[in-house]
Write an enzyme that holds these catalytic residues in place. Sequence first.
Site, short mmCIF file in Angstrom:
data_model
loop_
_atom_site.label_atom_id
_atom_site.label_comp_id
_atom_site.label_asym_id
_atom_site.label_seq_id
_atom_site.Cartn_x
_atom_site.Cartn_y
_atom_site.Cartn_z
N LYS A 22 39.05 1.05 -4.12
CA LYS A 22 37.67 0.96 -4.73
C LYS A 22 38.06 0.92 -6.20
CE LYS A 22 36.30 5.90 -5.84
NZ LYS A 22 36.46 6.24 -7.03
N ASN A 23 38.75 1.19 -6.56
CA ASN A 23 38.59 1.13 -8.54
C ASN A 23 39.03 0.50 -8.85
OD1 ASN A 23 37.50 3.43 -8.05
ND2 ASN A 23 39.92 5.08 -8.43
N ARG A 99 29.17 6.78 -12.63
CA ARG A 99 29.67 7.11 -13.83
C ARG A 99 30.13 5.35 -13.90
NH1 ARG A 99 31.34 9.71 -16.84
NH2 ARG A 99 33.18 8.45 -17.04
N CYS A 123 30.96 15.13 -14.38
CA CYS A 123 30.58 15.11 -13.19
C CYS A 123 31.34 16.52 -12.63
CB CYS A 123 30.58 13.89 -12.53
SG CYS A 123 32.57 13.80 -13.28
N ARG A 128 33.96 13.72 -19.38
CA ARG A 128 34.20 12.38 -19.55
C ARG A 128 33.28 11.68 -19.94
NH1 ARG A 128 34.80 10.89 -13.06
NH2 ARG A 128 36.31 9.48 -13.88
N PRO A 129 33.24 12.04 -21.08
CA PRO A 129 32.49 10.99 -22.20
C PRO A 129 32.88 9.86 -22.77
CG PRO A 129 34.86 11.98 -23.18
CD PRO A 129 34.51 12.87 -22.51
N ILE A 130 32.41 8.79 -23.38
CA ILE A 130 32.73 7.45 -23.57
C ILE A 130 33.25 7.29 -24.99
CG2 ILE A 130 31.06 7.03 -21.36
CD1 ILE A 130 29.24 6.10 -23.45
N ASP A 131 33.23 8.52 -25.54
CA ASP A 131 33.59 7.65 -26.94
C ASP A 131 34.41 6.73 -26.93
OD1 ASP A 131 35.47 10.23 -25.89
OD2 ASP A 131 36.14 10.12 -27.76
N LEU A 132 35.68 6.85 -26.03
CA LEU A 132 37.10 5.59 -26.28
C LEU A 132 36.37 4.78 -26.02
CD1 LEU A 132 39.95 7.89 -24.90
CD2 LEU A 132 38.98 7.06 -27.64
N ASP A 317 44.87 11.16 -9.90
CA ASP A 317 43.82 10.83 -8.26
C ASP A 317 44.40 11.76 -6.70
OD1 ASP A 317 41.76 7.85 -9.15
OD2 ASP A 317 41.48 10.26 -9.57
N ILE A 339 45.13 15.19 -16.89
CA ILE A 339 44.02 13.99 -17.10
C ILE A 339 42.14 14.92 -16.72
CG2 ILE A 339 42.93 11.92 -16.41
CD1 ILE A 339 46.11 12.09 -16.79
N ARG A 409 32.44 7.73 -0.56
CA ARG A 409 32.04 6.89 -2.13
C ARG A 409 33.32 6.51 -2.11
NH1 ARG A 409 30.05 10.05 -7.41
NH2 ARG A 409 30.62 8.02 -7.77
C1 EPZ Z 1 39.52 6.18 -13.74
O1 EPZ Z 1 38.08 7.09 -14.16
C2 EPZ Z 1 38.80 6.27 -12.08
N1 EPZ Z 1 37.60 5.93 -11.48
C3 EPZ Z 1 39.48 7.72 -11.96
O2 EPZ Z 1 39.22 7.71 -10.48
C4 EPZ Z 1 40.81 8.16 -12.01
O3 EPZ Z 1 40.91 9.49 -11.83
C5 EPZ Z 1 40.88 8.26 -13.43
O4 EPZ Z 1 40.70 6.81 -14.25
C6 EPZ Z 1 42.49 8.33 -14.40
O5 EPZ Z 1 43.11 7.66 -13.96
C7 EPZ Z 1 37.47 4.60 -11.46
O6 EPZ Z 1 38.57 3.42 -11.45
C8 EPZ Z 1 36.30 4.16 -11.27
P1 EPZ Z 1 39.69 7.92 -17.65
P2 EPZ Z 1 38.54 6.97 -15.39
O7 EPZ Z 1 38.98 6.97 -19.16
O8 EPZ Z 1 38.28 5.76 -16.39
C9 EPZ Z 1 39.10 11.34 -20.75
C10 EPZ Z 1 38.67 8.10 -7.90
O9 EPZ Z 1 38.87 9.74 -8.11
N2 EPZ Z 1 38.24 9.63 -21.55
O10 EPZ Z 1 41.58 7.68 -17.57
O11 EPZ Z 1 36.72 7.43 -16.02
C11 EPZ Z 1 38.83 11.56 -19.81
O12 EPZ Z 1 37.54 12.67 -19.67
C12 EPZ Z 1 38.00 8.73 -9.90
O13 EPZ Z 1 38.20 7.05 -7.64
C13 EPZ Z 1 37.53 10.56 -23.42
O14 EPZ Z 1 38.12 11.57 -23.58
O15 EPZ Z 1 39.19 7.87 -16.51
C14 EPZ Z 1 39.89 12.43 -19.13
O16 EPZ Z 1 39.84 12.90 -19.60
C15 EPZ Z 1 37.69 10.21 -10.14
N3 EPZ Z 1 36.58 9.32 -23.60
C16 EPZ Z 1 40.74 11.22 -19.55
O17 EPZ Z 1 40.74 10.75 -20.90
C17 EPZ Z 1 36.60 8.71 -23.26
O18 EPZ Z 1 35.93 7.27 -23.71
C18 EPZ Z 1 41.46 9.94 -18.86
O19 EPZ Z 1 39.85 9.28 -18.47
C19 EPZ Z 1 36.93 8.17 -21.60
C20 EPZ Z 1 37.85 8.65 -21.48
#
Ligand code: EPZ
Length: 431
Positions: A22-23, A99, A123, A128-132, A317, A339, A409
């Site tokens: 999926k991912n 998302r 969620c 889950r911000p998108i600042d990065l 995960d 995480i 999903r």
């Molecule tokens: C991906 O989510 C996966 N989703 C998630 O899988 C997985 O848990 C996660 O990576 C970690 O491995 C998909 O690939 C669709 P991150 P993502 O950005 O990209 C923080 C599942 O069950 N963060 O690596 O959203 C965030 O809040 C799903 O299949 C910021 O602060 O994860 C988190 O604490 C759930 N700012 C940490 O970083 C940002 O701009 C890691 O998030 C982005 C993230």
Amino acid sequence: MDRILIRGGNRLSGKLPISGAKNAALTLMPCGLLTDQPLTLRNLPRLADVDGFGHLLNQLGASTAIEGTRPDEFGRVMTIRAGQLTSTEAPYDIVRKMRASILVLGPILARAGEARVSLPGGCAIGNRPIDLHLKALEAIGAELEMSAGYVTARAPKTNGVARLTGGRYRFPVVSVGATENVVMAAVTAKGSSRIENAAREPEIVDLCRCLVAMGAQIEGIGTETLEIEGVDRLHGATYAVMPDRIEAGSYACAAAITGGSLELVGIDAESMGATLSALSDAGVLVELTKNAVRVTAQGPLQPLTLTTAPFPGFATDMQAQFMAMLCKADGASVLTETIFENRYMHVPELARMGADITVTGRTAVVRGVERMAGAPVMATDLRASMSLILAGLAADGETSVSRVYHLDRGYERLEEKLSAVGADIERVSDG
Ligand code: EPZ
């Protein structure tokens, strides 16, 4: 609303086919926006999120033709054709439901020179911000502004042509999605880009390999430093989505918790190293064959101390699924979730089945119990739902899991796969 009913106690045994990840699918699909040539993806899983992403691509003007595969076959083939985009906007009503839609931001910006994408919002597992994502895109030339819950991104214009410049960015923390967005945006930038502290998850490797097949120039694939040389355009390609390491890990836990033995077919063991070593530490026999992993319970499960971390560490995960499995271990386990800030929603539901779990901040202590009892429980998020299914497989009596749309999903034909290896499981519809 559908429910899944499980009558626990059966040992699972046999072969279980693993679907496309999926991912990986959710970051490969937006690559179709980066070129006016067709991108054909093979081994796509039949999942709600994949269908949802297909609708989003359609809204942007891309067609997503699914080649005929028999309903009993695994692995769909989808050809994405984005001859030209008819929209550069990902609306709130789509993004709030999924998302991963945020992953169209980089590709639309790279292709059209501008993009307007709704902020995804939080969620169940965290805000889950998108600042990065935004900081990384700015570092390669994007001009951003936020208003009314949307981010508008523009590429700078030179002689009237909008094109990202490329640049250097070091992530302060590892982010899978933000790495994916900036890589997809950087591959057709004017100059070169260097991304440091990039995520190294196998799904990122899959993304980079697909982009290279489309003509991108990326060095350092699989490492934390990616060097990208921008190219003028990408061409089409045919690419097979990697097998789902989280689905495979989830079913490995099913073998362990039921005292059974499953051969997970089609999985690359390299992608699930931390999961397999954790299973071995729990006393489960792990055998690698050509393109499968056989997992066999042998005696009581041993307790573990696990801390989630970015790849190659123990995957967040997999935390909920291991928690369910460790409810049956011979002793106390300690799980620490580093995480996401709220990824223990499965705990109260597991407790309803007799689990003994104490959560303090980010750490959960799981004391193994002799028996668990089936009960009506409610799914809250994708992986939490799987932990309830796993507990139900091992519990005495009947477990009814509601809100199974969470499961749909991320797990393709779950009941079918589990019934085929001996589970007493069925989906019922409450109308
Ligand atoms: C991906 O989510 C996966 N989703 C998630 O899988 C997985 O848990 C996660 O990576 C970690 O491995 C998909 O690939 C669709 P991150 P993502 O950005 O990209 C923080 C599942 O069950 N963060 O690596 O959203 C965030 O809040 C799903 O299949 C910021 O602060 O994860 C988190 O604490 C759930 N700012 C940490 O970083 C940002 O701009 C890691 O998030 C982005 C993230």
